[in-house]
Scaffold this active site. Structure first.
Site, PDB file in Angstrom:
ATOM      1  N   GLY A 164     -38.461   6.758  -1.997  1.00 12.62           N
ATOM      2  CA  GLY A 164     -38.298   8.131  -2.772  1.00 12.62           C
ATOM      3  C   GLY A 164     -39.639   8.715  -2.710  1.00 12.62           C
ATOM      4  N   SER A 168     -40.915   8.380   4.180  1.00 17.06           N
ATOM      5  CA  SER A 168     -39.896   8.070   4.894  1.00 17.06           C
ATOM      6  C   SER A 168     -39.587   6.659   4.865  1.00 17.06           C
ATOM      7  CB  SER A 168     -40.039   8.579   6.560  1.00 17.06           C
ATOM      8  OG  SER A 168     -40.248  10.019   6.326  1.00 17.06           O
ATOM      9  N   SER A 169     -39.199   5.903   3.931  1.00 21.66           N
ATOM     10  CA  SER A 169     -38.940   4.726   3.947  1.00 21.66           C
ATOM     11  C   SER A 169     -37.482   4.385   4.492  1.00 21.66           C
ATOM     12  CB  SER A 169     -38.846   4.131   2.461  1.00 21.66           C
ATOM     13  OG  SER A 169     -37.736   4.991   1.552  1.00 21.66           O
ATOM     14  N   ASP A 214     -38.805  12.251  11.008  1.00 18.09           N
ATOM     15  CA  ASP A 214     -39.131  11.083  10.377  1.00 18.09           C
ATOM     16  C   ASP A 214     -38.942   9.984  11.310  1.00 18.09           C
ATOM     17  OD1 ASP A 214     -39.555  12.620   8.432  1.00 18.09           O
ATOM     18  OD2 ASP A 214     -37.592  11.681   7.263  1.00 18.09           O
TER      19      ASP A 214
END
Length: 528
Positions: A164, A168-169, A214
């Site tokens: 969050g 771009s986890s 991403d």
């Protein structure tokens, strides 16, 4: 673009020099934990990093160019492959373990021999991202062998990309997962482009209209360079080196600690913007008498597709014998023309209702919802189509200007290079705040503080509505900017903030390495 994912045996090739000692300890802990949990050593580690977008915010899903770079924070998946091989008759059960079981509970993934992992998008679970990558990889392998059944794997995940945080986890996790599954099932050489394309589609299965930036940044990035990613007429990525200056270009990333998980807030934030931009393209096309062709946008139509239709044979509504645009018109001029048309074509200042959009497109409201708002539901009563199109076209122009400055041979001798790059970033933030409406007060405050302490440019990065900010900072102002944030933002908001949280709040970033497979010279032991 057509290269394979690198296979490496060097930690040093993945991280900036200053990060290597800490990363080596982290990797050693991952391997030790894997052996403790599974009583065996991993065969390999699949790695994909997070990213920071330098410029080009909220334009990738409209198929316009972006300019991100990978960062050191990443997702690591240690993998062992069962000796039993695949089963054509029995379900495959894959244990899903995380290095931090307190935050991410252990689970498992059960897959029928010729089926896929089941994803419940109504439950926001960390394992969904592995399952999304798993399904994408299996679908790719079944293109070569329709009877393919996956092998049993044992995995342990370690990720340090803030969830969050706008870095771009989720894309890093999906890319690493797909890479791990492909490698475990015999695909020794994985093409970067095919990994990106399957990861883009796979992440949409978790419930987000991902545009592709991403995943591209996570996979294609080269250590030391920015990355130019374009999506039309097809996915293309190329490295953009930074000019060699007397004072190095430095980017700082600051967390707002306002969590904006786009998979949770998507219906009223991220997905809504995707729908609004798609509908803006449809309404502009209708007004101009153009017929849009299906493209690779998340909903099959895009503002980039509108531009292409306008400049490739579109005819005037008033006089069909007159062409609207000439395809030989310079690309920048095309964008300027599209931007200039927005106020006249999308003229409802306070937005459009569903009924107004449906009428304009000669659809019923039910048909409108089924076509544009069912795959990824949205929560809105008015759709701000003019504002969204204005942001996209103007931001696409800023990307061009930013890239031109970086690639100008004279840039190394220009004393105004960094201020001009910074000014473009500031314009992006203003547009994100006022036009695309994807900023928040905390992001705005971090940007104001940084500029006051000497940053050339400051803006949000990622989906917005919280998360992280990125800043272009003179190297001799890094400490001033960091100290200003600590005093005026972090301590002011949270006087008892922990030393660990404060340390994680700010990153001085260098362009990082994209996805890799790490293999061990001696099974399970890091080469040093």
């Amino acid at each position: 673009m057509d290269e394979s994912i690198p296979v490496t045996q060097s930690i040093e090739s993945l991280y900036p020099d200053a990060n290597v000692p800490a990363q080596r300890k982290r990797w050693q802990n991952l391997i030790a934990q894997f052996e403790a949990k599974y009583n065996k050593k991993p065969a390999f580690v699949a790695r994909s990093p997070g990213r920071v977008n330098l410029i080009g915010e909220h334009v990738d899903y409209s198929l316009y160019e972006v300019l991100p770079m990978a960062i050191a924070a990443d997702v690591l998946i240690a993998v062992a492959v069962s000796d039993q091989g695949s089963s054509k008759e029995k379900d495959v059960v894959i244990p899903l373990l995380n290095i931090d079981p307190r935050k991410h509970q252990a689970s498992e993934c059960t897959v029928p021999p010729k089926g896929l992992a089941e994803i419940d998008v109504t439950r926001h679970e960390w394992t969904n991202y592995f399952k999304a990558g798993f399904n994408g990889a299996v679908n790719l392998l079944r293109k070569d062998d329709p009877d393919f059944s996956p092998r049993k794997m044992e995995i342990l995940v370690d990720g340090n990309v803030p969830a969050g945080g706008g870095l771009s986890s989720s894309a890093a996790f999906v890319c690493a997962s797909a890479l791990a599954v492909l490698r475990a099932n015999g695909r020794q050489l994985v093409k970067k482009k095919e990994l990106v394309e399957l990861a883009i589609v796979s992440e949409r299965a978790v419930g987000v209209n991902s545009g592709g930036m991403d995943q591209s940044a996570s996979v294609f990035s080269i250590k030391g360079d920015a990355l130019s990613v374009s999506f039309s007429p097809q996915l293309h990525a190329e490295a953009v080196p930074f000019p060699k200056l007397e004072m190095a270009i430095t980017f700082m990333i600051a967390q707002s600690f306002v969590t904006s998980d786009k998979h949770v807030t998507a219906p009223r934030c991220y997905n809504l913007r995707v729908v609004e931009c798609t509908l803006a393209a449809e309404l502009m096309a209708k007004s101009l008498g153009l017929e849009l062709q299906d493209d690779s946008g998340p909903l099959g139509r895009s503002l980039r597709g509108l531009q292409h239709a306008y400049y490739s044979g579109g005819k005037s509504v008033e006089d069909p014998s007159v062409s609207l645009g000439d395809l030989n018109t310079p690309y920048k001029e095309q964008l300027e023309t599209m931007l200039s048309m927005v106020p006249d074509v999308l003229d409802k200042e306070h937005g459009y209702t569903q009924e107004e959009i449906a009428t304009a497109l000669s659809l019923s409201v039910t048909a409108l919802e089924e076509k544009y708002m069912t795959k990824f539901p949205v929560d809105a009563t008015r759709f701000m189509l003019g504002k969204r199109a204005r942001h996209v076209f103007s931001e696409a122009l800023r990307v061009i200007a930013f890239k031109e400055l970086l690639q100008d041979p004279a840039s190394t001798n220009r004393p105004d290079l960094l201020p001009r790059l910074g000014a473009l970033m500031n314009e992006t933030q203003e547009s994100c705040r006022d036009v695309h409406e994807c900023s928040c007060p905390e992001i705005d405050q971090l940007c104001t503080i940084a500029r006051g302490a000497g940053a050339y440019g400051s803006r949000l990065t990622g989906a917005g509505w919280g998360g992280c900010t990125v800043h272009l900072v003179p190297k001799d102002k890094v400490d001033d900017v960091r100290n200003a944030w600590i005093k005026e933002y972090y301590l002011a908001r949270e006087p008892d903030i922990s030393k660990e949280k404060l340390q994680d709040a700010v990153i001085v970033s260098e362009p990082g390495q994209g996805s890799v497979v790490y293999v061990f010279l001696v099974s399970g032991r890091l080469w040093d």
